[in-house]
Design an enzyme around this catalytic site. Structure first.
Site, short mmCIF file in Angstrom:
data_model
loop_
_atom_site.label_atom_id
_atom_site.label_comp_id
_atom_site.label_asym_id
_atom_site.label_seq_id
_atom_site.Cartn_x
_atom_site.Cartn_y
_atom_site.Cartn_z
CB CYS A 27 -0.91 -0.01 1.23
SG CYS A 27 -2.00 1.42 1.30
CB CYS A 59 -1.09 3.73 8.11
SG CYS A 59 -2.14 4.42 6.81
CB CYS A 98 -0.72 -0.32 8.23
SG CYS A 98 -1.60 -1.53 7.20
CB CYS A 121 -15.53 -6.81 6.86
SG CYS A 121 -16.77 -6.55 8.12
CB CYS A 151 -18.65 -4.32 5.99
SG CYS A 151 -17.60 -2.96 6.54
CB CYS A 166 -18.10 0.57 9.78
SG CYS A 166 -16.97 -0.32 10.85
NE ARG A 197 -17.51 -5.00 13.96
CZ ARG A 197 -17.87 -4.09 13.06
NH1 ARG A 197 -16.98 -3.36 12.46
NH2 ARG A 197 -19.14 -3.93 12.74
N1 SAM Z 1 -6.67 0.65 3.31
C1 SAM Z 1 -7.93 0.91 3.86
C2 SAM Z 1 -7.90 2.02 4.89
O1 SAM Z 1 -6.86 2.31 5.43
O2 SAM Z 1 -8.97 2.58 5.13
C3 SAM Z 1 -8.60 -0.31 4.48
C4 SAM Z 1 -7.79 -1.35 5.22
S1 SAM Z 1 -7.00 -0.78 6.71
C5 SAM Z 1 -5.93 -2.10 7.08
C6 SAM Z 1 -8.31 -0.86 7.89
C7 SAM Z 1 -8.02 -0.49 9.33
O3 SAM Z 1 -7.29 -1.53 9.98
C8 SAM Z 1 -7.16 0.73 9.60
O4 SAM Z 1 -7.86 1.93 9.49
C9 SAM Z 1 -6.74 0.50 11.04
O5 SAM Z 1 -7.67 1.09 11.93
C10 SAM Z 1 -6.78 -1.02 11.19
N2 SAM Z 1 -5.42 -1.57 11.41
C11 SAM Z 1 -4.45 -1.74 10.50
N3 SAM Z 1 -3.34 -2.25 11.05
C12 SAM Z 1 -3.61 -2.40 12.36
C13 SAM Z 1 -2.85 -2.87 13.47
N4 SAM Z 1 -1.59 -3.26 13.35
N5 SAM Z 1 -3.43 -2.91 14.69
C14 SAM Z 1 -4.72 -2.50 14.84
N6 SAM Z 1 -5.48 -2.04 13.82
C15 SAM Z 1 -4.94 -1.98 12.61
FE1 SF4 Z 2 -2.76 1.19 3.41
FE2 SF4 Z 2 -2.66 0.00 5.77
FE3 SF4 Z 2 -2.88 2.64 5.65
FE4 SF4 Z 2 -4.99 1.06 4.89
S1 SF4 Z 2 -4.12 1.24 6.94
S2 SF4 Z 2 -4.18 2.86 3.83
S3 SF4 Z 2 -3.84 -0.68 4.03
S4 SF4 Z 2 -1.14 1.42 4.93
#
Ligand code: SAM
Ligand code: SF4
Ligand code: DTB
Length: 334
Positions: free
Chosen positions: A49, A53, A56, A93, A125, A185, A257
């Site tokens: 991606c 973040c 992530c 989801c 979702c 959500c 949730r």
């Molecule tokens: N890429 C899209 C986005 O960022 O909206 C959708 C997928 S993203 C992985 C969805 C959510 O997963 C993120 O907004 C975050 O809140 C959660 N998430 C991702 N990595 C995480 C982690 N290591 N621990 C807890 N929550 C996590």
């Molecule tokens: Fe990409 Fe992860 Fe950020 Fe979603 S949370 S935008 S998958 S880096």
């Protein structure tokens, strides 16, 4: 009614006993108190991606064990949807590691999958990153019920966690989802080094939306090796429960949730979260890329607690019975 900082701090800082009592009171008034919504989660496009973040494992900016996978085809996603149905999930989801929904064949494929999953009787979702109003309308038309797009933290702390996109862009996508009549959500992550004030600011932002989100996922950070947050300590359990209870009181009609991080929690901590008003979990041994408790272990826990899988129709019935005038928290002092 809009909540201010003081209102929310007052609720959060109630003596724990009173906080849980208020949360339970709200929960019993607005929700089916013995029902837990079960959602299955599937990563349909994993890794690489472009966003940064810091929590992530799927960000291309960090070297983690998550390997890239192309968008999965409809049939392989349907296999997971069938298993989710067998395991008792009511919502499916789908998550994709995209900055925004791509145009063209990939979106067409996702729309086809959405229709097929919704025709199986599962609520769909989607969480695919930013989207335009037109894309939101197409998803809705295809059978999607809910769009997940998290605020993740406060507006201030967001800049410490993500630099490649803004808080306002997130809010814009939520607005587009709403305009297409999709349910929303939206929630966040606790344990990224943010202050309690940041957590409450995030709740304030969510609770002051008109209308507030129908689902509020509260994730505990899963500190994944290779990400900048790999050394973060797991969030304090009591602080976590206080946030769940505050969310329940502020957003009486939302499904709250208990999301990522359950694998790292004891049964007792999860039970405190249910007492505080959490009424939804992800079911199945995998979240997107990290582990979740086995479905069997979750069924055992729910059985021990005398809680059952929530029937979405029954939940809607509870929501219909509560009048709009009582949809905001009664502010309480200690
Ligand atoms: N890429 C899209 C986005 O960022 O909206 C959708 C997928 S993203 C992985 C969805 C959510 O997963 C993120 O907004 C975050 O809140 C959660 N998430 C991702 N990595 C995480 C982690 N290591 N621990 C807890 N929550 C996590
Ligand atoms: Fe990409 Fe992860 Fe950020 Fe979603 S949370 S935008 S998958 S880096
Ligand atoms: C949400 O708030 N939590 C889920 C769902 N929405 C998409 C995602 C949790 C992801 C945890 C890290 C992973 O498994 O990659």
């Amino acid at each position: 009614m809009k909540y201010n900082e003081q209102d929310i701090e007052t609720i959060y800082n109630l003596p724990f006993t009173t906080l849980i009592y208020r949360a339970q009171e709200t929960h019993h008034r607005h929700q089916d108190p013995s029902g837990i919504q079960t959602c299955a989660l599937k990563s349909i496009k994993t890794g690489t991606c472009p966003e940064d973040c810091k929590y992530c494992p799927q960000s291309a900016h960090y070297d983690t064990a998550v390997g890239p996978e192309k968008l999965l085809d409809t049939e392989s996603i349907l296999e997971d949807a069938r298993q989710a149905l067998r395991e008792g999930a009511s919502r499916f989801c789908m998550g994709a590691a995209w900055t925004r929904i791509p145009r063209g064949d990939q979106f067409k494929s996702v729309l086809k999958t959405t229709t097929a999953v919704s025709e199986m009787g599962l609520e769909v979702c989607c969480t695919f990153g930013a989207m335009t109003k037109e894309q939101a309308l197409e998803l809705k038309e295809a059978g999607c019920t809910v769009y997940n797009h998290n605020l993740d933290t406060s507006r201030d702390y967001y800049k410490e966690i993500i630099t490649t996109r803004t808080y306002d862009e997130r809010l814009e996508t939520l607005k587009n989802a709403r305009a297409a009549n999709l349910e929303i959500c939206s929630g966040g992550i606790l344990g990224m080094g943010e202050s309690i004030h940041d957590r409450l600011e995030m709740l304030r932002e969510l609770a002051n939306m008109e209308p507030p989100p129908e689902s509020v996922p509260i994730n505990a950070l899963v500190a994944v090796p290779g990400t900048p947050l790999e050394d973060q300590e797991f969030v304090d359990g009591i602080e976590f429960v206080r946030i769940i209870a505050t969310a329940r009181i502020l957003m009486p009609k939302a499904m709250v949730r208990l999301s990522a991080g359950r694998n790292e929690m004891s049964e007792e901590l999860q039970t405190l979260c249910f007492l505080a008003g959490a009424n939804s979990i992800f079911l199945g041994d995998r979240l997107l890329t990290t582990e979740n408790p086995e479905a069997e272990a979750d069924r055992n826990l729910l059985e021990k607690l005398g809680l059952s899988l929530l029937d979405p129709e029954r939940a809607r019935e509870f929501h219909r019975q509560t009048s709009d005038s009582s949809s905001h928290a009664h502010l309480v002092s200690a």
